[in-house]
Design an enzyme around this catalytic site. Structure first.
Site, PDB file in Angstrom:
ATOM      1  CG  ASP A 181     -15.752  -6.032   6.232  1.00  0.00           C
ATOM      2  OD1 ASP A 181     -16.966  -6.326   6.308  1.00  0.00           O
ATOM      3  OD2 ASP A 181     -15.028  -5.966   7.228  1.00  0.00           O
ATOM      4  N   PRO A 234     -20.176   0.291   3.766  1.00  0.00           N
ATOM      5  CG  PRO A 234     -18.494   1.248   5.039  1.00  0.00           C
ATOM      6  CD  PRO A 234     -19.975   1.110   4.964  1.00  0.00           C
ATOM      7  CE  LYS A 257     -14.084  -2.293   4.577  1.00  0.00           C
ATOM      8  NZ  LYS A 257     -12.993  -1.813   5.448  1.00  0.00           N
ATOM      9  NE  ARG A 261      -2.604  -2.905   2.990  1.00  0.00           N
ATOM     10  CZ  ARG A 261      -1.804  -3.895   3.393  1.00  0.00           C
ATOM     11  NH1 ARG A 261      -0.511  -3.684   3.611  1.00  0.00           N
ATOM     12  NH2 ARG A 261      -2.293  -5.103   3.568  1.00  0.00           N
TER      13      ARG A 261
END
Length: 290
Positions: free
Chosen positions: A239, A237, A220, A178
């Site tokens: 997940d 969201p 998300k 990331r």
DNA sequence: CCACAGGGCGGCA
DNA sequence: TGCCGCCCTGTG
């Protein structure tokens, strides 16, 4: 809500049914609040250290002033909202126990930049690791704010500060793959803060479309940013936990984005609150009780 | 040593 | 457009 201002402390009464520190800080919306040995929670937001303690019907906002309470914490903790209205609006026979289990949840109004980076880090990651990485970044690139109950606290690094670091330095903070997304976000936001901070004024669909332009922000993560920092309460969201619980209780299955759209049809403008009660319930291992 | 948990990207049909 | 392999770290 009744408020008493003391020296370095604010006491609030009359909201205890809809304010449980454990529910608020452990429902996955924030990463910088930690439980003290005495059971209270300490965290950093808006460059301030705050301690929250619930004793019976009273909520203590410790280490703060009347000014900061009124200017910062009332909005941050969404204290002017009557959560009984929210609960009644989204409640159905399937949600009774689920709302009761997380009845003290409130949706925090967090900083957009911090929330953006935090949820980029959250992708394919666990809460413990996310907290660790954010702490690494803050200690290394944030400013020392102060010490409380023996612990040192640092502000979340600004976009300018992170833009001056390299992708590799960010990677050293254990961000993994990331790192390049964080670096990209820092470059974009430090050069155009208005873009990020104007999204709060846009409607949900447009804001979601815009925030997804940041690399590392998909459906998300984008919905998390909108819900936790932009007051977009229709955000939902989805997940792995939400996928499980929506399949379990409503029989809704499919791709995360499809589950989100079906859920937003069920709960309407308060979908985000429903998502929090559902996520907390599922992620705390209560799915087997359904 | 391996399995697994956890969202998004990008390459390839 | 949709699917699938891969990215990274920590834990059991």
């Amino acid at each position: 809500m009744k408020v008493n201002y003391r020296k370095n402390r604010v006491e609030v009464e009359g909201i205890s049914d809809d304010f449980e520190p454990e529910h608020i800080f452990e429902c996955g919306q924030c990463f910088r609040w930690n439980k003290e040995l005495d059971g209270s929670y300490t965290g950093v937001a808006k460059n301030k250290i705050l301690n929250i303690e619930k004793k019976g019907e009273k909520i203590f906002f410790n280490n703060t002033s009347k000014k900061d309470f009124l200017e910062i914490w009332v909005d941050y903790f969404d204290l002017n909202r009557d959560y009984s209205i929210i609960k009644n609006h989204i409640r159905d026979e399937k949600l009774d126990d689920i709302i009761e289990f997380g009845k003290g949840i409130r949706i925090l109004d967090q900083d957009e930049w911090e929330t953006l980076v935090s949820f980029i880090i959250s992708a394919n990651n666990r809460i413990l690791m996310i907290k660790r990485v954010i702490e690494n970044l803050s200690q290394k690139y944030g400013d020392y704010i102060g010490t409380y109950k023996g612990n040192k606290y640092y502000s979340f690094p600004t976009s300018e500060k992170l833009n001056l670091t390299t992708e590799n330095e960010i990677r050293m903070m254990k961000t993994g793959f990331r790192a390049k997304y964080i670096k990209d976000a820092a470059e974009i936001v430090s050069n155009d803060k208005d873009w990020l901070y104007s999204l709060k004024g846009l409607n949900y669909d447009t804001a979601l479309e815009e925030i997804k332009k940041i690399k590392g922000v998909g459906d998300k993560v984008g919905n998390c940013i909108l819900l936790f920092s932009m007051n977009k309460y229709e955000a939902f969201p989805v997940d792995i936990w939400m996928k499980r619980i929506m399949g379990e209780i409503y029989g809704i299955k499919g791709k995360p984005e499809d589950i989100r759209k079906k859920s937003e049809k069920i709960y309407g403008k308060y979908s985000g609150f429903a998502q929090q009660y559902l996520f907390y319930y599922a992620s705390q291992g209560k799915l087997k009780d359904i």
